[in-house]
Design an enzyme around this catalytic site. Structure first.
Site, PDB file in Angstrom:
ATOM      1  N   LYS A 293      -4.039  10.112   4.121  1.00 18.74           N
ATOM      2  CA  LYS A 293      -4.670   9.226   5.097  1.00 18.74           C
ATOM      3  C   LYS A 293      -5.599   9.980   6.052  1.00 18.74           C
ATOM      4  O   LYS A 293      -5.275  11.065   6.531  1.00 18.74           O
ATOM      5  CB  LYS A 293      -3.563   8.506   5.885  1.00 18.74           C
ATOM      6  CG  LYS A 293      -3.999   7.528   6.935  1.00 18.74           C
ATOM      7  CD  LYS A 293      -4.966   6.474   6.443  1.00 18.74           C
ATOM      8  CE  LYS A 293      -4.458   5.711   5.251  1.00 18.74           C
ATOM      9  NZ  LYS A 293      -5.512   4.950   4.538  1.00 18.74           N
TER      10      LYS A 293
ATOM     11  N   ARG B 191      -8.101   0.682  -6.063  1.00 19.21           N
ATOM     12  CA  ARG B 191      -8.132   1.734  -5.047  1.00 19.21           C
ATOM     13  C   ARG B 191      -8.272   3.075  -5.768  1.00 19.21           C
ATOM     14  O   ARG B 191      -7.482   3.382  -6.662  1.00 19.21           O
ATOM     15  CB  ARG B 191      -6.850   1.695  -4.191  1.00 19.21           C
ATOM     16  CG  ARG B 191      -6.724   0.394  -3.406  1.00 19.21           C
ATOM     17  CD  ARG B 191      -5.754   0.496  -2.256  1.00 19.21           C
ATOM     18  NE  ARG B 191      -6.283   1.316  -1.189  1.00 19.21           N
ATOM     19  CZ  ARG B 191      -5.530   1.780  -0.182  1.00 19.21           C
ATOM     20  NH1 ARG B 191      -4.249   1.503  -0.134  1.00 19.21           N
ATOM     21  NH2 ARG B 191      -6.068   2.504   0.782  1.00 19.21           N
TER      22      ARG B 191
ATOM     23  N   ASP C  87      -1.683  11.161  -1.232  1.00 20.32           N
ATOM     24  CA  ASP C  87      -2.195  10.191  -2.206  1.00 20.32           C
ATOM     25  C   ASP C  87      -2.590  10.871  -3.505  1.00 20.32           C
ATOM     26  O   ASP C  87      -2.502  10.273  -4.573  1.00 20.32           O
ATOM     27  CB  ASP C  87      -3.353   9.400  -1.606  1.00 20.32           C
ATOM     28  CG  ASP C  87      -2.811   8.440  -0.559  1.00 20.32           C
ATOM     29  OD1 ASP C  87      -2.687   8.861   0.612  1.00 20.32           O
ATOM     30  OD2 ASP C  87      -2.431   7.315  -0.921  1.00 20.32           O
TER      31      ASP C  87
ATOM     32  N   ARG D 132       0.860  -1.182   0.000  1.00 20.36           N
ATOM     33  CA  ARG D 132       0.000   0.000   0.000  1.00 20.36           C
ATOM     34  C   ARG D 132       0.895   1.230   0.000  1.00 20.36           C
ATOM     35  O   ARG D 132       2.119   1.102   0.048  1.00 20.36           O
ATOM     36  CB  ARG D 132      -1.017   0.000   1.167  1.00 20.36           C
ATOM     37  CG  ARG D 132      -0.660  -0.718   2.407  1.00 20.36           C
ATOM     38  CD  ARG D 132       0.533  -0.178   3.118  1.00 20.36           C
ATOM     39  NE  ARG D 132       0.412   1.249   3.338  1.00 20.36           N
ATOM     40  CZ  ARG D 132       1.429   2.065   3.499  1.00 20.36           C
ATOM     41  NH1 ARG D 132       2.671   1.619   3.458  1.00 20.36           N
ATOM     42  NH2 ARG D 132       1.259   3.356   3.695  1.00 20.36           N
ATOM     43  N   GLY D 133       0.286   2.418  -0.006  1.00 21.62           N
ATOM     44  CA  GLY D 133       1.063   3.642  -0.147  1.00 21.62           C
ATOM     45  C   GLY D 133       1.031   4.036  -1.620  1.00 21.62           C
ATOM     46  O   GLY D 133       1.152   3.181  -2.505  1.00 21.62           O
TER      47      GLY D 133
ATOM     48  N   GLN E 198      -0.979   1.886  10.133  1.00 22.01           N
ATOM     49  CA  GLN E 198       0.251   1.927   9.324  1.00 22.01           C
ATOM     50  C   GLN E 198       1.387   2.614  10.076  1.00 22.01           C
ATOM     51  O   GLN E 198       2.557   2.317   9.839  1.00 22.01           O
ATOM     52  CB  GLN E 198      -0.003   2.691   8.010  1.00 22.01           C
ATOM     53  CG  GLN E 198      -0.887   1.966   7.014  1.00 22.01           C
ATOM     54  CD  GLN E 198      -2.339   2.375   7.127  1.00 22.01           C
ATOM     55  OE1 GLN E 198      -2.826   2.685   8.216  1.00 22.01           O
ATOM     56  NE2 GLN E 198      -3.059   2.349   6.025  1.00 22.01           N
TER      57      GLN E 198
HETATM   58  C1  RUB Z   1      -1.231   5.517   2.552  1.00 22.01           C
HETATM   59  C2  RUB Z   1      -1.148   6.947   2.866  1.00 22.01           C
HETATM   60  C3  RUB Z   1       0.189   7.535   2.744  1.00 22.01           C
HETATM   61  C4  RUB Z   1       0.231   8.067   1.352  1.00 22.01           C
HETATM   62  C5  RUB Z   1       1.466   8.809   1.089  1.00 22.01           C
HETATM   63  O1  RUB Z   1      -2.546   5.031   2.622  1.00 22.01           O
HETATM   64  O2  RUB Z   1      -2.094   7.648   3.114  1.00 22.01           O
HETATM   65  O3  RUB Z   1       0.351   8.585   3.650  1.00 22.01           O
HETATM   66  O4  RUB Z   1       0.085   7.005   0.424  1.00 22.01           O
HETATM   67  O5  RUB Z   1       2.521   7.992   1.051  1.00 22.01           O
HETATM   68  P1  RUB Z   1      -2.772   3.473   2.509  1.00 22.01           P
HETATM   69  P2  RUB Z   1       3.480   7.980  -0.198  1.00 22.01           P
HETATM   70  O6  RUB Z   1      -1.917   2.815   3.531  1.00 22.01           O
HETATM   71  O7  RUB Z   1      -4.249   3.337   2.751  1.00 22.01           O
HETATM   72  O8  RUB Z   1      -2.387   3.092   1.092  1.00 22.01           O
HETATM   73  O9  RUB Z   1       3.293   9.294  -0.900  1.00 22.01           O
HETATM   74  O10 RUB Z   1       4.813   7.842   0.438  1.00 22.01           O
HETATM   75  O11 RUB Z   1       3.056   6.803  -0.996  1.00 22.01           O
END
Ligand code: RUB
Length: 364
Positions: free
Chosen positions: A254, A98, A243, A55-56, A202
């Site tokens: 998030k 997603r 995101d 995820r991320g 997370q």
């Molecule tokens: C992940 C989340 C992270 C962002 C940013 O949500 O909100 O803060 O993805 O991270 P989930 P990055 O765990 O629901 O996917 O920009 O480093 O990807």
């Protein structure tokens, strides 16, 4: 990222492609077990994105690109027409996993655009090479975010972060954690307050694990404690990931990010968003146009952890019949953001201008 396995320190990426397979760290098992798992085909990849095996925003973008590469390899013996139909359906399947993170859609679009001409064989090669370059862009952007962001961190800073925007959310380094890693590597003393980040934790599971691996001092706090520490004067700066960033600088991240930003402003604490170009969506005028994912109520109703025998187990928190809402993201309006840490430098308000200057021309 550095990972200590059986007393040995190894360099590992969050995910990579081996032939037709994707290999990745199973993020559902961390921090209790470090496990590399395999996704055999694009359908398994789509399922893994949905179920948050990885995820991320960055990591799901790279997985989306490699998912298209898998689909291309699966269809490599079909006619051009059959190949095109198969690829189109695969892209739809991956897109539906997603909805919020822009990276997933950018990566899929890039790989699909690479597939429009030539023989099937040429198209397959072009898609694989584009998927690899999505991963390489992701890696180099997060490294540069670390270098630019590091200059914003003074020796002794105590930094709050929310969720996991670390190496696990990307291929390596991460976004919000990258400046912190660089500051630590350059000998600055930093301390990280890690929001637990309910419901999937997370922060408590993944960010804490990453900081532990790197030897960066931190404390996990419950989500409701951040305001307390800000008011106490114990937090010098907030850095979060994103995101999706709209053209005016509104940020989807998030759930809970918005609250932290409001409280940071109230306490005059700088609030930075670290994000690469792939997370910016210039076709999205402002945050109202960002689709917010609503996830299974079960994530709130129960929690996973290790039981007294050290076995993974689920416990029920609310009653089965309890009514639950579970938005995965929220939108922080641009006015609460002190700056964006990107691979081309720090973007400052007014964001409609600075974002367009940084990324507008490439976006078209
Ligand atoms: C992940 C989340 C992270 C962002 C940013 O949500 O909100 O803060 O993805 O991270 P989930 P990055 O765990 O629901 O996917 O920009 O480093 O990807």
């Amino acid at each position: 990222m550095k990972v200590k396995i059986d007393g040995e320190t190894r360099e590992v990426r969050t995910l990579w492609m081996e032939g037709q397979k994707i290999r990745l760290i199973d993020q559902r098992r961390l921090p209790h077990r470090f496990e590399i798992t395999t996704l055999e085909n694009h359908k398994e990849t789509a399922k893994a994105i949905k179920n948050m095996v990885m995820r991320g925003a960055g990591a799901i973008g790279v997985a989306g690109g490699y998912g298209i590469a898998q689909a291309a390899l699966e269809a490599q013996h079909m006619s051009v027409k059959g190949f095109e139909t198969y690829l189109f359906e695969a892209a739809e399947r991956l897109r539906k996993t997603r909805p919020t993170a822009a990276n997933l859609f950018h990566a899929i679009d890039r790989c699909m655009e690479a597939s429009i001409s030539g023989s099937v064989h040429e198209r397959v090669r072009a898609i694989i090479s584009e998927a690899d370059s999505v991963a390489e862009d992701d890696l180099s952007a997060s490294r540069r975010i670390g270098e630019y962001g590091c200059d914003l961190i003074d020796d002794g800073f105590r930094i709050l972060t929310h969720c996991n925007a670390g190496a696990l959310a990307f291929i390596d380094y991460g976004t919000a954690l990258s400046p912190i890693r660089f500051a630590h590597m350059r000998g600055k003393q930093v301390f990280v307050f890690v929001d637990e980040t309910r419901p999937r934790c997370q922060g408590a599971r993944l960010t804490a694990w990453e900081l532990e691996q790197e030897g960066i001092p931190y404390a996990v706090i419950v989500d409701n404690a951040a305001g307390y520490y800000m008011r106490q004067g114990e937090i010098d700066m907030v850095i979060v990931g994103a995101d999706r960033v709209a053209a005016n600088g509104d940020v989807a991240n998030k759930i809970g990010t918005y609250e932290k930003a409001v409280v940071a402003k109230e306490n005059r604490i700088p609030f930075y968003v670290a994000a690469p170009r792939m997370t910016f969506d210039l076709s999205c005028r402002n945050g109202d146009f960002i689709e917010i994912e609503e996830r299974d109520p079960e994530e709130v109703r129960s929690m996973w952890g290790l039981n007294e025998e050290g076995k993974p187990s689920k416990v029920l928190i609310s009653e089965e019949k309890t009514n639950i809402r579970n938005p995965a993201f929220d939108v922080t309006p641009a006015e609460f953001i002190s700056g964006f840490i990107t691979e081309v430098g720090i973007l400052r308000p007014p964001y409609s201008d600075s974002i367009y200057e940084a990324f507008g021309s490439k976006e078209g």
